[in-house]
Design a protein around this motif. Structure first.
Motif, PDB file in Angstrom:
ATOM      1  N   GLU A  49       0.832  -1.210   0.000  1.00  0.00           N
ATOM      2  CA  GLU A  49       0.000   0.000   0.000  1.00  0.00           C
ATOM      3  C   GLU A  49       0.865   1.258   0.000  1.00  0.00           C
ATOM      4  O   GLU A  49       0.550   2.238  -0.668  1.00  0.00           O
ATOM      5  CB  GLU A  49      -0.945   0.014   1.207  1.00  0.00           C
ATOM      6  CG  GLU A  49      -1.992  -1.073   1.207  1.00  0.00           C
ATOM      7  CD  GLU A  49      -3.051  -0.949   0.123  1.00  0.00           C
ATOM      8  OE1 GLU A  49      -3.104   0.077  -0.595  1.00  0.00           O
ATOM      9  OE2 GLU A  49      -3.824  -1.910  -0.018  1.00  0.00           O
ATOM     10  N   LEU A  85      -5.952   3.160   2.986  1.00  0.00           N
ATOM     11  CA  LEU A  85      -6.214   2.300   1.820  1.00  0.00           C
ATOM     12  C   LEU A  85      -6.226   0.830   2.208  1.00  0.00           C
ATOM     13  O   LEU A  85      -7.063   0.063   1.725  1.00  0.00           O
ATOM     14  CB  LEU A  85      -5.159   2.548   0.745  1.00  0.00           C
ATOM     15  CG  LEU A  85      -5.279   3.859  -0.012  1.00  0.00           C
ATOM     16  CD1 LEU A  85      -4.040   4.088  -0.873  1.00  0.00           C
ATOM     17  CD2 LEU A  85      -6.527   3.852  -0.873  1.00  0.00           C
ATOM     18  N   SER A  86      -5.326   0.439   3.073  1.00  0.00           N
ATOM     19  CA  SER A  86      -5.281  -0.944   3.535  1.00  0.00           C
ATOM     20  C   SER A  86      -6.574  -1.315   4.256  1.00  0.00           C
ATOM     21  O   SER A  86      -7.168  -2.366   3.999  1.00  0.00           O
ATOM     22  CB  SER A  86      -4.079  -1.145   4.460  1.00  0.00           C
ATOM     23  OG  SER A  86      -4.074  -2.441   4.997  1.00  0.00           O
ATOM     24  N   LYS A  88      -9.477   0.171   3.963  1.00  0.00           N
ATOM     25  CA  LYS A  88     -10.565   0.193   2.973  1.00  0.00           C
ATOM     26  C   LYS A  88     -10.587  -1.101   2.153  1.00  0.00           C
ATOM     27  O   LYS A  88     -11.653  -1.664   1.904  1.00  0.00           O
ATOM     28  CB  LYS A  88     -10.411   1.410   2.065  1.00  0.00           C
ATOM     29  CG  LYS A  88     -11.549   1.586   1.097  1.00  0.00           C
ATOM     30  CD  LYS A  88     -11.383   2.835   0.266  1.00  0.00           C
ATOM     31  CE  LYS A  88     -12.516   2.921  -0.743  1.00  0.00           C
ATOM     32  NZ  LYS A  88     -12.321   4.007  -1.687  1.00  0.00           N
ATOM     33  N   SER A  89      -9.412  -1.596   1.772  1.00  0.00           N
ATOM     34  CA  SER A  89      -9.344  -2.830   0.986  1.00  0.00           C
ATOM     35  C   SER A  89      -9.796  -4.048   1.801  1.00  0.00           C
ATOM     36  O   SER A  89     -10.186  -5.061   1.236  1.00  0.00           O
ATOM     37  CB  SER A  89      -7.930  -3.051   0.442  1.00  0.00           C
ATOM     38  OG  SER A  89      -7.048  -3.438   1.468  1.00  0.00           O
ATOM     39  N   GLN A  90      -9.780  -3.926   3.133  1.00  0.00           N
ATOM     40  CA  GLN A  90     -10.253  -4.997   4.013  1.00  0.00           C
ATOM     41  C   GLN A  90     -11.756  -4.889   4.277  1.00  0.00           C
ATOM     42  O   GLN A  90     -12.311  -5.652   5.061  1.00  0.00           O
ATOM     43  CB  GLN A  90      -9.500  -4.949   5.341  1.00  0.00           C
ATOM     44  CG  GLN A  90      -8.026  -5.234   5.239  1.00  0.00           C
ATOM     45  CD  GLN A  90      -7.311  -4.971   6.554  1.00  0.00           C
ATOM     46  OE1 GLN A  90      -7.840  -5.260   7.633  1.00  0.00           O
ATOM     47  NE2 GLN A  90      -6.123  -4.414   6.481  1.00  0.00           N
TER      48      GLN A  90
END
Length: 139
Positions: A49, A85-86, A88-90
Motif C-alpha cells: 500500500e 487504503l489498507s 478500505k481494501s479490508q
C-alpha cells in the motif's frame, strides 16, 4: 477517542506518534497518541500500500528521491493514506483526520490526494462533532 482506538474504530500509523513528538513533544496530541498507541489494532500499512501511494502520488512527500526520506516525519502523510487504503481494501470504512491545510508549497496534502482514492478527510473538530464529542472541544 481512546475508547474508539480500543474498539478498533480509530487508528493511526506508528509514524504519527513520531510526527507529533517532532512538532510538540509536550502537546496534547503527542501525549494522547503516545498514551493510546498500544491499544491500536492496526499499526502500519503493508509495504504494498505504501508503494501504491508513492507510485501514484510521490508529491505527498517532499524530496521523495532521498532514500532516507521514508524514515523522516515528512513521510507521515504517505503512511496515513496507505493505512487508510489498507483498511478500505479490508472492507472497513476509512476517513482520515487531518489538520493539514488544503495546500502546501512543497507537497500535496492528504486533503487533496485522499479523495482521489475514495477516502474522505475531516478535521479533528468535524470528527469529534460527528462522534458526539463536541463537549470536549475547547471553546
Amino acid at each position: 477517542m481512546t475508547t474508539n482506538v480500543q474498539a478498533g474504530l480509530l487508528t493511526f500509523p506508528d509514524r504519527v506518534v513520531k510526527h507529533c513528538h517532532h512538532f510538540d513533544s509536550n502537546g496534547t496530541g503527542y501525549m494522547w497518541a503516545h498514551a493510546c498507541s498500544g491499544h491500536r489494532q492496526e499499526h502500519a500499512a503493508p509495504d504494498s500500500e505504501i508503494g501504491l501511494v508513492m507510485a501514484n502520488h510521490p508529491e505527498l512527500m517532499p524530496d521523495e528521491q532521498d532514500p532516507k526520506a521514508r524514515k523522516d516525519v515528512n513521510a507521515t502523510p504517505v503512511d496515513v493514506l496507505a493505512l487508510a487504503l489498507s483498511l478500505k481494501s479490508q472492507g472497513h470504512s476509512a476517513t482520515i483526520i487531518s489538520e493539514e491545510p488544503l495546500s502546501l508549497p512543497d507537497r500535496d496534502t492528504l486533503a487533496t490526494v485522499a479523495p482521489k482514492f475514495g477516502i474522505s478527510v475531516k478535521t479533528l473538530e468535524d470528527y469529534m462533532i460527528g462522534e458526539g464529542l463536541a463537549q470536549h472541544l475547547a471553546a
